[in-house]
Scaffold this active site. Sequence first.
Site, PDB file in Angstrom:
ATOM      1  N   HIS A 189       0.875  -1.046  -0.121  1.00 28.84           N
ATOM      2  CA  HIS A 189       0.144  -0.220  -0.423  1.00 28.84           C
ATOM      3  C   HIS A 189       0.853   1.462   0.329  1.00 28.84           C
ATOM      4  CE1 HIS A 189      -2.753  -2.437   2.363  1.00 28.84           C
ATOM      5  NE2 HIS A 189      -3.334  -2.777   0.812  1.00 28.84           N
TER       6      HIS A 189
HETATM    7  C1  LIG Z   1       0.145  -7.516  -4.919  1.00 36.63           C
HETATM    8  C2  LIG Z   1      -0.821  -6.798  -3.960  1.00 36.63           C
HETATM    9  C3  LIG Z   1      -2.804  -7.042  -3.746  1.00 36.63           C
HETATM   10  C4  LIG Z   1      -3.266  -5.823  -2.750  1.00 36.63           C
HETATM   11  N1  LIG Z   1      -4.006  -6.718  -2.376  1.00 36.63           N
HETATM   12  C5  LIG Z   1      -4.894  -5.206  -2.531  1.00 36.63           C
HETATM   13  C6  LIG Z   1      -6.139  -5.392  -1.635  1.00 36.63           C
HETATM   14  O1  LIG Z   1      -6.578  -6.701  -1.399  1.00 36.63           O
HETATM   15  N2  LIG Z   1      -7.413  -4.527  -1.768  1.00 36.63           N
HETATM   16  C7  LIG Z   1      -6.678  -2.837  -1.938  1.00 36.63           C
HETATM   17  O2  LIG Z   1      -7.426  -1.996  -1.900  1.00 36.63           O
HETATM   18  N3  LIG Z   1      -5.394  -3.220  -2.538  1.00 36.63           N
HETATM   19  C8  LIG Z   1      -4.560  -3.841  -2.737  1.00 36.63           C
HETATM   20  N4  LIG Z   1      -4.125  -3.946  -3.039  1.00 36.63           N
HETATM   21  C9  LIG Z   1      -3.540  -2.224  -3.660  1.00 36.63           C
HETATM   22  C10 LIG Z   1      -3.825  -1.431  -4.846  1.00 36.63           C
HETATM   23  O3  LIG Z   1      -4.380  -2.342  -5.466  1.00 36.63           O
HETATM   24  C11 LIG Z   1      -3.185   0.026  -4.872  1.00 36.63           C
HETATM   25  O4  LIG Z   1      -2.614   1.246  -4.552  1.00 36.63           O
HETATM   26  C12 LIG Z   1      -3.813   0.696  -5.768  1.00 36.63           C
HETATM   27  O5  LIG Z   1      -4.258  -0.105  -7.168  1.00 36.63           O
HETATM   28  C13 LIG Z   1      -3.271   1.555  -6.718  1.00 36.63           C
HETATM   29  O6  LIG Z   1      -3.459   2.022  -7.885  1.00 36.63           O
HETATM   30  P1  LIG Z   1      -3.255   3.339  -8.440  1.00 36.63           P
HETATM   31  O7  LIG Z   1      -3.877   3.418 -10.144  1.00 36.63           O
HETATM   32  O8  LIG Z   1      -2.426   4.151  -7.949  1.00 36.63           O
HETATM   33  O9  LIG Z   1      -1.345   2.525  -9.361  1.00 36.63           O
HETATM   34  P2  LIG Z   1      -2.101   1.422 -10.310  1.00 36.63           P
HETATM   35  O10 LIG Z   1      -2.655   0.714  -9.867  1.00 36.63           O
HETATM   36  O11 LIG Z   1      -0.586   0.795  -9.980  1.00 36.63           O
HETATM   37  O12 LIG Z   1      -1.728   1.948 -11.336  1.00 36.63           O
HETATM   38  C14 LIG Z   1      -0.746   2.471 -11.999  1.00 36.63           C
HETATM   39  C15 LIG Z   1      -0.727   2.107 -13.758  1.00 36.63           C
HETATM   40  O13 LIG Z   1       0.291   2.864 -14.501  1.00 36.63           O
HETATM   41  C16 LIG Z   1       0.757   2.293 -15.660  1.00 36.63           C
HETATM   42  N5  LIG Z   1       2.523   2.874 -15.895  1.00 36.63           N
HETATM   43  C17 LIG Z   1       2.751   3.595 -14.486  1.00 36.63           C
HETATM   44  N6  LIG Z   1       3.977   3.680 -15.076  1.00 36.63           N
HETATM   45  C18 LIG Z   1       3.604   4.561 -16.013  1.00 36.63           C
HETATM   46  C19 LIG Z   1       4.373   5.558 -18.016  1.00 36.63           C
HETATM   47  N7  LIG Z   1       5.683   5.587 -17.216  1.00 36.63           N
HETATM   48  N8  LIG Z   1       3.847   4.780 -18.605  1.00 36.63           N
HETATM   49  C20 LIG Z   1       2.660   3.950 -18.950  1.00 36.63           C
HETATM   50  N9  LIG Z   1       2.413   3.481 -17.475  1.00 36.63           N
HETATM   51  C21 LIG Z   1       3.145   3.653 -16.407  1.00 36.63           C
HETATM   52  C22 LIG Z   1       1.463   0.762 -14.453  1.00 36.63           C
HETATM   53  O14 LIG Z   1       1.432   0.083 -15.150  1.00 36.63           O
HETATM   54  C23 LIG Z   1      -0.264   1.030 -13.937  1.00 36.63           C
HETATM   55  O15 LIG Z   1      -0.641   0.060 -14.852  1.00 36.63           O
HETATM   56  C24 LIG Z   1      -2.690  -4.204  -3.140  1.00 36.63           C
HETATM   57  C25 LIG Z   1      -1.348  -4.073  -4.355  1.00 36.63           C
HETATM   58  C26 LIG Z   1      -0.894  -5.356  -4.572  1.00 36.63           C
HETATM   59  C27 LIG Z   1       0.444  -5.222  -5.865  1.00 36.63           C
END
Ligand SMILES: Cc1cc2nc3c(=O)[nH]c(=O)nc-3n(C[C@H](O)[C@H](O)[C@H](O)COP(=O)(O)OP(=O)(O)OC[C@H]3O[C@@H](n4cnc5c(N)ncnc54)[C@H](O)[C@@H]3O)c2cc1C
Length: 527
Positions: A465
Amino acid sequence: MSAHDVVIVGAGSAGCVLAARLSEDPRRRVLLLEAGGRDSNPFIHMPAGIAQLVKHRGINWDYYTEPEPALDGRRLWWPRGRVLGGSSSINAMCYTRGQREDYDAWAAAGCAGWSHAEVLPWFRRAEDQARGANEFHGVGGPLAVSDLRHVAPLSRVFVEAAVAAGVPPNDDFNGACQEGVGLYQVTQRDGRRCSAAVAYLRPALSRPNLRVVTGALASRLLFDGRRAIGVEYARGGRLERADAGEVVLCGGAVNSPQLLMLSGIGAGAELARHGIPVIADLPGVGANLQDHLDFCTLWKCRTQDTYDFSKLGEAWVGLRYLLTRDGPGSSNVAEAGGFARTARAVDSRPDVQLHFVPAQLDDHGRNRMPGHGYTIHACVLRPASRGHLRLRTASAADAPAIHANYLAAPEDLATLVAGVRLAREIGAAAPFDPYRGHEVFPGEDACSDAELAGAIRRKAETIYHPVGTCRMGSDHDPDAVVDVKLRVRGVQNLRVVDASVMPLLVSGNTNAPTIMIAEKIAGSIAA
Ligand SMILES: Cc1cc2nc3c(=O)[nH]c(=O)nc-3n(C[C@H](O)[C@H](O)[C@H](O)COP(=O)(O)OP(=O)(O)OC[C@H]3O[C@@H](n4cnc5c(N)ncnc54)[C@H](O)[C@@H]3O)c2cc1C
């Protein structure tokens, strides 16, 4: 005129929400760039496939921290999704929002408009709650939230044991009161994972004003003076350029600050070290890193009631799931858990979160141990420790240096020790009597606080997280990276919308809060 009104970088939890919501207006031309590929791996969609996904490098950024000083110099594995849906395509699907006080603390820290009362409507708007609507829950939103179709008997034993150990029962961690233990609700529909890509992006894909480009690694934001005008990205070995009226960064807590720094937005001295010309000197970029550090107490099980990770066991689970969409294949594995106050809790708020896994979980499931066992995770909900990210090189193809700085604040270690003691009290309660074998981790020899602290330093891991690296704040806050509308300070036409903007880590899992953030900003852009 730009080719796109909005270019969104990153199709993760936040990016999918924005792409879908912003393209609802057919006049707005939206481009979504994603570094990873399509979410075609079947293990993404079968919930228990999470146990397989840890091995799939192709959909994971596969980060490691720098050696952590308080964790015996270990480098911790940080999985992050690199695929449509981002981390919501590989996460454990637990649906929790945190505590009311988390958001009131954001507002008190200068984030006007982000109090609990003001964010609740956006959680409800996102949600399609299988139990129906009430003052806390919504129906008809894109994000399916449901009860598990299959629950291992031992997960119910965990709940009984925790209640016997004095933690109250709770059947809705996102209702009036968060404290207590129960079964998690999950982001699933009909026994399948409901990632942000499934919930938001797929239904929007046929819109002519939305273009999604996968395999596109954004390498730099393009500026005219201080105005963002587009994104440079690498695809198929070539550098391409997308012009934009506005750029929205949704790369997540590691990649969004990295891309800002690569583009000249960050601490001036750090940028100078890599020869990057400064567009905006913002020392908060990459700072304020917070994460939930977690310890697994693991017992051997004397019966065969835990999940079987043998080849034959998994083949049977897969077949049953294909035929019925039910059975262990529909389990998120972390089925039960909750929020509790340890002996160290300073007020009425839970200070640790528990996840119960009716399987032997070691090293994120990467270490498959023979036989049967079960695991109680405990993590510190509101760590005082703060880490930071730095560029390693001036290239987006190289991972940044992650200094999580876990346990830098001594109180975090004390709370985690108390959390492990609570896990042990639950494990020792009568409902577990028929099942309890010997304790593998931390091991029965670890009794004193110092021995438990030693075990934590040797074995604690992230529970995934990370937040806070582009934190939101008021216009008078020199360390804030974005304002309360998530506009990057000191430049125009650029926002960051993802988990990195959280000023303080919420007391729970971070997917639903990230989706809420994106819903709220999409609503304000559309208004
Ligand atoms: C293994 C795991 C288990 C988890 N379990 C839970 C759970 O049970 N419940 C819960 O609520 N949360 C959970 N989380 C946390 C939650 O999933 C994340 O906090 C949330 O998905 C973050 O969202 P985000 O949009 O910030 O980033 P992300 O969902 O990580 O999205 C970022 C996106 O940007 C893309 N990206 C990054 N850099 C670039 C670039 N330079 N060019 C193009 N694309 C790029 C990436 O490939 C990705 O697709 C878990 C996370 C993980 C990894």
